[in-house]
Design a protein around this motif. Structure first.
Motif, mmCIF file in Angstrom:
data_model
loop_
_atom_site.group_PDB
_atom_site.id
_atom_site.type_symbol
_atom_site.label_atom_id
_atom_site.label_comp_id
_atom_site.label_asym_id
_atom_site.label_seq_id
_atom_site.Cartn_x
_atom_site.Cartn_y
_atom_site.Cartn_z
ATOM 1 N N ALA A 106 -16.652 -13.816 -2.181
ATOM 2 C CA ALA A 106 -16.269 -15.120 -1.204
ATOM 3 C C ALA A 106 -16.148 -14.685 0.130
ATOM 4 O O ALA A 106 -16.245 -15.288 1.139
ATOM 5 N N MET A 107 -16.325 -13.138 0.395
ATOM 6 C CA MET A 107 -16.267 -12.572 1.740
ATOM 7 C C MET A 107 -17.543 -11.812 2.184
ATOM 8 O O MET A 107 -17.828 -11.915 3.437
ATOM 9 N N ILE A 108 -18.289 -11.557 1.215
ATOM 10 C CA ILE A 108 -19.376 -10.563 1.447
ATOM 11 C C ILE A 108 -20.472 -11.512 1.919
ATOM 12 O O ILE A 108 -20.806 -12.586 1.439
ATOM 13 N N GLY A 109 -21.083 -11.097 3.129
ATOM 14 C CA GLY A 109 -21.903 -11.555 3.776
ATOM 15 C C GLY A 109 -21.328 -12.861 5.019
ATOM 16 O O GLY A 109 -22.117 -13.605 5.631
ATOM 17 N N GLY A 110 -19.981 -13.079 4.826
ATOM 18 C CA GLY A 110 -19.337 -13.839 5.791
ATOM 19 C C GLY A 110 -18.248 -13.207 6.654
ATOM 20 O O GLY A 110 -18.434 -11.893 6.804
ATOM 21 N N VAL A 111 -16.992 -13.737 6.452
ATOM 22 C CA VAL A 111 -15.959 -13.181 7.470
ATOM 23 C C VAL A 111 -14.815 -13.130 6.636
ATOM 24 O O VAL A 111 -14.758 -14.232 5.574
ATOM 25 N N ALA A 112 -13.727 -12.306 6.791
ATOM 26 C CA ALA A 112 -12.654 -12.279 6.133
ATOM 27 C C ALA A 112 -11.564 -12.090 7.097
ATOM 28 O O ALA A 112 -11.772 -11.797 8.346
ATOM 29 N N SER A 113 -10.254 -12.279 6.735
ATOM 30 C CA SER A 113 -8.938 -12.196 7.577
ATOM 31 C C SER A 113 -7.938 -11.801 6.856
ATOM 32 O O SER A 113 -7.470 -12.077 5.624
ATOM 33 N N LEU A 114 -7.144 -10.765 7.569
ATOM 34 C CA LEU A 114 -5.821 -10.208 6.685
ATOM 35 C C LEU A 114 -4.615 -10.337 7.329
ATOM 36 O O LEU A 114 -4.681 -10.356 8.659
ATOM 37 N N GLN A 115 -3.700 -10.670 6.774
ATOM 38 C CA GLN A 115 -2.167 -10.877 7.248
ATOM 39 C C GLN A 115 -1.251 -9.972 6.419
ATOM 40 O O GLN A 115 -1.211 -9.925 5.384
ATOM 41 N N PHE A 116 -0.218 -9.495 6.997
ATOM 42 C CA PHE A 116 0.760 -8.709 6.411
ATOM 43 C C PHE A 116 2.214 -8.782 7.126
ATOM 44 O O PHE A 116 2.152 -8.897 8.405
ATOM 45 N N LYS A 117 3.439 -8.626 6.311
ATOM 46 C CA LYS A 117 4.705 -8.298 7.138
ATOM 47 C C LYS A 117 5.040 -6.824 7.088
ATOM 48 O O LYS A 117 4.970 -6.430 6.114
ATOM 49 N N TYR A 118 5.596 -6.374 8.075
ATOM 50 C CA TYR A 118 6.093 -5.028 7.881
ATOM 51 C C TYR A 118 7.594 -4.784 9.075
ATOM 52 O O TYR A 118 7.576 -5.640 9.801
ATOM 53 N N LYS A 119 8.056 -3.920 8.413
ATOM 54 C CA LYS A 119 9.522 -3.660 9.093
ATOM 55 C C LYS A 119 9.760 -2.319 8.892
ATOM 56 O O LYS A 119 9.751 -1.558 7.874
ATOM 57 N N LEU A 120 10.360 -1.628 9.753
ATOM 58 C CA LEU A 120 10.932 -0.058 9.913
ATOM 59 C C LEU A 120 12.525 -0.411 9.258
ATOM 60 O O LEU A 120 13.379 -0.810 9.905
#
Length: 352
Positions: A106-120
Motif C-alpha cells: 500500500a506504501m511502496i511506490g507511493g508515500v507514507a505518513s507516521l505519527q506517534f505519542k511520546y512522553k518523558l
C-alpha cells in the motif's frame, strides 16, 4: 523525498481515517507478558528482542533498558504504552516494527505518513528522540530485524544494516513530562526493489541517566501524504491481528495442571505425540517454551519432559513431540500438561 514534520495541529483535516498498517500500535497486546523485561526474564531486554507484540527492542549494548507495558498516565483513550526504563546510562536504544510485504504494498511506490505519542515519564535526561520510516530491498518477509549496523554518535543518524534504507525521518524531538504527538508526513517510499516497510523510533541521546522513563504509544503508519486520525480498533480485533504473528498457549488464568494441545498418544516408552492447532500464521510457526521442565506427559503416570519440539508444521499449527527419559506406555492416550507450575507457556511464532 518530501517530508512534512509537525504536531497534531499542523495536519490537514481529513474526513476519513486510513487504516493503521502496524499492529499493536497502542501497545495493548502482550502475549509474552507485560514485563518488565529485564536481563534475567524469560524474554530479555537484549538487543534485537521481540517484547510487546509486534515490537522489537533494539539497543547499543546489554541491559540498556527494562521494557514494559505501562498503563499509568496514558493519553485519553489509550490502552497502553511502551515504557523504557533506562538501566545503563549514556547508551542509545529504540524499537522497530516491520510491516509484512502484503501490507507494505500500500506504501511502496507511493508515500507514507507516521505519527506517534511520546512522553518523558520520569527524569529529565532523555532530551533527544527521533523516528524514521525504512524500506527493505531484499527478499520479502525475510528481513534483518536488527536494523542498526552502527548507532553512531549523538546527533548522527545510525548506519543501517544491509538492504535497509532510510526513506524519511523526523529530526530531533524533545520529550517533556506531557504527552506530545509527532508526525512525519508525505514520505516517498521509492527505494528500488523495496519489499517491506518498517517504523524505527529511537533515543538519539548519549547522556542518559539510569532511572529515566520514556513512554511511547499510539504509533500509526499509513499510506498517503497526511496523518489521519488514530482510530482505536476493538481490542479483540487487535488481538486477532497479533495472532497472525504470535500465539500463546497457557495464558492466564492457568493452573498447575493445565493441558496443552489436543490429547495424543505415547508412541514409545519415551515419546508422546500431539497435534497443536493455532490461528493461521504469516508463515510456518516455530516453537518457544517457558522451560522444558515446565511440562510433563500424563498417560496414566505423570512423567516430566526432557524435550519438547514442533514438527510437521503448517500455517495453522503442527505436531508436538514430547520426549521423556522413560516410563510411558506405548499406545496409551497421553496428555501434555503443566508440570505443577503455573509458569508453563507455549508460544508459536511466525514473526518477521
Amino acid at each position: 523525498m518530501s517530508n512534512l514534520i509537525g504536531s497534531a495541529a499542523s495536519a490537514s483535516t481529513v474526513a476519513a481515517a486510513n487504516p493503521n498498517l502496524l499492529h499493536n500500535g497502542d501497545m495493548s497486546i502482550f502475549q509474552r507478558g507485560a514485563g518488565p523485561f529485564t536481563s534475567a526474564t524469560r524474554f530479555t531486554n537484549a538487543d534485537d528482542s521481540y517484547l510487546l507484540d509486534g515490537w522489537i527492542f533494539l539497543a547499543n549494548g546489554a541491559d540498556t533498558c527494562d521494557v514494559s507495558q505501562s498503563t499509568v498516565s496514558l493519553p485519553t483513550g489509550s490502552r497502553g504504552a511502551m515504557r523504557f526504563d533506562v538501566e545503563t546510562g549514556n547508551v542509545k536504544f529504540g524499537m522497530v516494527q516491520v510491516v509484512e510485504a502484503a501490507d507494505s504494498l500500500a506504501m511502496i511506490g507511493g508515500v507514507a505518513s507516521l505519527q506517534f505519542k511520546y512522553k518523558l515519564a520520569n527524569g529529565v535526561s532523555i532530551d533527544r528522540i527521533r523516528a524514521a520510516i525504512l524500506a527493505w530491498s531484499s527478499t520479502a518477509d525475510v528481513v534483518t530485524s536488527d536494523v542498526v549496523s552502527n548507532w553512531q554518535a549523538q546527533g548522527t543518524l545510525p548506519t543501517l544494516a544491509a538492504n535497509w534504507t532510510l526513506e524519511g525521518e523526523t529530526g530531533v524531538l524533545v520529550p517533556t513530562s506531557s504527552w506530545q504527538t509527532a508526525m512525519l508526513q508525505n514520505v516517498a517510499i521509492d527505494t528500488a526493489s523495496a519489499a517491506n516497510v518498517a517504523v524505527f523510533l529511537w533515543a538519539d541521546d548519549t547522556a542518559l541517566t539510569v532511572g529515566d522513563f520514556l513512554d511511547i504509544t499510539d504509533v500509526k503508519l499509513e499510506a498517503g501524504p497526511y496523518c489521519t486520525p488514530y482510530v482505536r480498533t476493538p481490542r479483540a480485533e487487535e488481538q486477532s491481528r497479533c495472532l497472525t504473528y504470535l500465539e500463546v498457549f497457557g495464558a492466564d488464568p492457568l493452573t498447575t495442571t493445565t493441558h496443552f494441545g489436543s490429547s495424543g498418544r505415547s508412541s514409545s516408552t519415551t515419546i508422546a505425540l500431539y497435534n497443536i492447532n493455532c490461528s493461521p500464521k504469516l508463515k510456518q510457526p516455530t516453537l518457544m517454551l517457558s522451560a522444558v521442565a515446565d511440562f510433563q506427559v500424563d498417560d496414566g503416570a505423570n512423567v516430566e519432559c526432557s524435550g519438547l519440539t514442533l514438527d510437521q508444521t503448517h500455517l495453522s499449527g503442527g505436531r508436538l513431540v514430547a520426549t521423556v527419559a522413560a516410563g510411558l506406555t506405548t499406545g496409551a492416550v497421553a496428555f501434555l500438561r503443566a508440570d505443577t507450575t503455573a509458569a508453563a507457556r507455549i508460544w508459536l511464532t511466525a514473526e518477521l
